[in-house]
Design an enzyme around this catalytic site. Structure first.
Site, short mmCIF file in Angstrom:
data_model
loop_
_atom_site.label_atom_id
_atom_site.label_comp_id
_atom_site.label_asym_id
_atom_site.label_seq_id
_atom_site.Cartn_x
_atom_site.Cartn_y
_atom_site.Cartn_z
N GLY A 14 -31.60 9.01 11.97
CA GLY A 14 -30.65 9.01 10.87
C GLY A 14 -29.38 8.27 11.26
O GLY A 14 -28.87 8.42 12.37
N GLY A 16 -26.42 8.23 9.20
CA GLY A 16 -25.32 8.62 8.34
C GLY A 16 -24.06 8.80 9.17
O GLY A 16 -23.89 8.19 10.23
N PHE A 17 -23.17 9.66 8.72
CA PHE A 17 -21.91 9.87 9.44
C PHE A 17 -22.16 10.34 10.87
O PHE A 17 -21.56 9.84 11.82
CB PHE A 17 -21.04 10.90 8.70
CG PHE A 17 -20.37 10.34 7.48
CD1 PHE A 17 -19.39 9.38 7.59
CD2 PHE A 17 -20.73 10.78 6.22
CE1 PHE A 17 -18.76 8.86 6.46
CE2 PHE A 17 -20.12 10.26 5.08
CZ PHE A 17 -19.13 9.31 5.20
N VAL A 81 -39.49 9.47 9.70
CA VAL A 81 -39.92 10.41 10.73
C VAL A 81 -40.84 11.45 10.10
O VAL A 81 -40.54 12.03 9.06
CB VAL A 81 -38.71 11.10 11.38
CG1 VAL A 81 -39.17 12.12 12.43
CG2 VAL A 81 -37.80 10.06 12.02
N GLU A 171 -15.25 15.06 -8.86
CA GLU A 171 -15.03 13.61 -8.85
C GLU A 171 -15.89 12.91 -9.89
O GLU A 171 -15.44 11.98 -10.57
CB GLU A 171 -15.30 13.07 -7.46
CG GLU A 171 -14.25 13.51 -6.44
CD GLU A 171 -14.62 13.21 -5.00
OE1 GLU A 171 -13.76 13.40 -4.12
OE2 GLU A 171 -15.77 12.79 -4.76
N ASP A 301 -25.19 17.50 8.71
CA ASP A 301 -25.75 18.38 7.67
C ASP A 301 -27.09 18.97 8.06
O ASP A 301 -27.50 20.00 7.53
CB ASP A 301 -25.93 17.59 6.37
CG ASP A 301 -24.61 17.28 5.69
OD1 ASP A 301 -23.56 17.66 6.24
OD2 ASP A 301 -24.63 16.65 4.62
N ALA A 314 -18.28 15.18 5.91
CA ALA A 314 -18.27 14.05 6.82
C ALA A 314 -17.51 14.32 8.13
O ALA A 314 -18.02 13.97 9.21
CB ALA A 314 -17.70 12.82 6.11
#
Length: 430
Positions: A14, A16-17, A81, A171, A301, A314
């Protein structure tokens, strides 16, 4: 690139962040690194709602993983994966050979949590991937075009229900409401703004639960001011194709339901032979290692420490990614691992143009224009790539400064019931 065949192999699942942060932290370490992700790009998820409402292009918030990995002296493997073979220290993937590892960092993120509500998965749209944002964008503008075509008959109306009063839901609802107020009349002169309705449904008694109550009330007032119908203490029982059924039996007509109510771990991870905790997340210890897996770390996460759970945001993910990388370096040096300590600097959320809430860890609370400027600056700072930052600045300036006098939005395909063209959603997501 240097010859690293003799060095220990770190595999990062992964990008991501959490995964990207681990990748950068390992750039100068005496290890060879491979990052595995089924998408060839990193997605800056906090700005997905801008893509979904036509404010940004999807390319503004995505960054090539081959560029990211090369700049950090790593290699990229595009694959999904399918499992982890602990005995042979291999990552199993859907295409190509298994990937051997000496150390493993799992940062695959999470997916939408529908909480078992009937019809939620089938009749709502999520906001977690670039493909999700594109589908929502096309659904919004398709709906507007549809009711514009029906305006002469006096029928129609377009109702968008946003489920969830967290940062993503607030948002999203605020952006749609501003899209309606700024763009609708000059772009769709045949429509009355009252024909477009935005409803935000939240099961608790407040929006933005992690924030202080004064900021929660401020967010509520600002959404109502923008014309959002906010329904607090409202639980959903079922979602059907054209309506939402509430727990009290009330039915809300809906043309589009956007699900922003929560995330959970990927269900397939439970088949990898790893300990699974609350929310389908991988259980870890204080040093971020997976229980009973000394060379496997889980971050972001995808992971949860039962004794010290963190919000799926994040900042914790980025700090966890760096910490996991540092522990691998310590282990290679023969040193013991250290416990992870999250350094909370605060939280923020935007509600709309020149309106946001910021809550710093020292207790300082900011609202309005200053908070909004801080939100914009921070998100631009964390975007990957100078080109992405420049394009995002240009598009945000256009959206927030020019839209009131000259309206235009970034749109894609308009869906029609008898459109027999091939589905391109997968191609767009790649």
């Amino acid at each position: 690139m240097r010859n690293t065949d003799h060095l220990p192999h770190v595999v990062v699942l992964g990008a991501g962040f959490a995964g990207a942060s681990a990748l950068r932290a390992l750039a100068d370490a005496d290890v060879r690194v491979t990052v595995v992700d089924q998408h060839p790009y990193n997605t800056f998820r906090p700005l997905l709602y801008q893509v979904a409402t036509g404010g940004l292009n999807p390319g503004d918030i995505t960054y090539p993983l081959r560029t990211l990995s090369a700049r950090n002296r790593a290699r990229y493997r595009r694959a999904k994966v399918t499992g982890v073979d602990r005995d042979h220290q291999q990552v199993l993937v859907d295409s190509g050979p298994a990937i051997d590892y000496d150390y493993l960092i799992i940062g695959i993120g999470s997916t939408t949590n529908h909480f078992g509500i009937p019809g939620a998965a089938e009749h709502s749209m999520s906001m977690y991937t670039r493909a999700d944002a594109l589908r929502v964008r096309d659904a919004i503008f398709s709906g507007l075009e549809k009711i514009a075509g029906q305006s002469s008959t006096g029928t129609g109306g377009f109702t968008i229900v946003v489920v969830g009063g967290g940062a993503t839901g607030v948002e999203m609802a605020g952006a749609i409401a501003e899209l309606k107020s700024a763009m609708l009349t000059p772009t769709f002169p045949e429509l009355n703004p009252s024909e477009v309705n935005v409803i935000l449904v939240e099961m608790t008694d407040a929006l933005l639960l992690p924030f202080e109550k004064g900021l929660q009330r401020y967010a509520l007032r600002q959404l109502i001011k923008r014309g959002v119908d906010v329904r607090l203490k409202t639980a959903i029982a079922e979602i059907a194709e054209d309506h939402v059924i509430l727990k009290d039996g009330t039915q809300l007509h809906s043309d589009l339901v956007i699900w922003a109510a929560g995330v959970a771990g990927y269900p397939e991870v439970s088949e990898w032979g790893l300990p699974i905790g609350k929310g389908g997340r991988i259980e870890i210890g204080s040093d971020l290692r997976v229980h009973d897996h000394d060379r496997v770390f889980a971050v972001g996460d995808a992971a949860v420490d039962p004794d010290h759970p963190l919000a799926q945001l994040a900042p914790p993910a980025m700090q966890m990614g760096v910490h996991a990388a540092q522990q691998i370096v310590r282990l290679e040096r023969g040193l013991p691992t250290e416990p992870f300590h999250y350094h909370d600097r605060g939280i923020m959320a935007t509600i709309g143009n020149k309106t946001a809430v910021v809550q710093l860890s020292n207790g300082l609370k900011i609202t309005g224009l200053v908070a909004w400027a801080a939100w914009v600056a921070l998100h631009l700072w964390y975007l990957l790539g100078g080109r992405n930052r420049v394009e995002t600045i240009i598009n945000l300036v256009y959206r927030y400064l020019i839209w009131p006098s000259q309206t235009a939005a970034i749109v894609g395909d308009v869906e029609t019931p008898d459109d027999d063209r091939p589905d391109t959603s997968q191609a767009e997501s790649a």
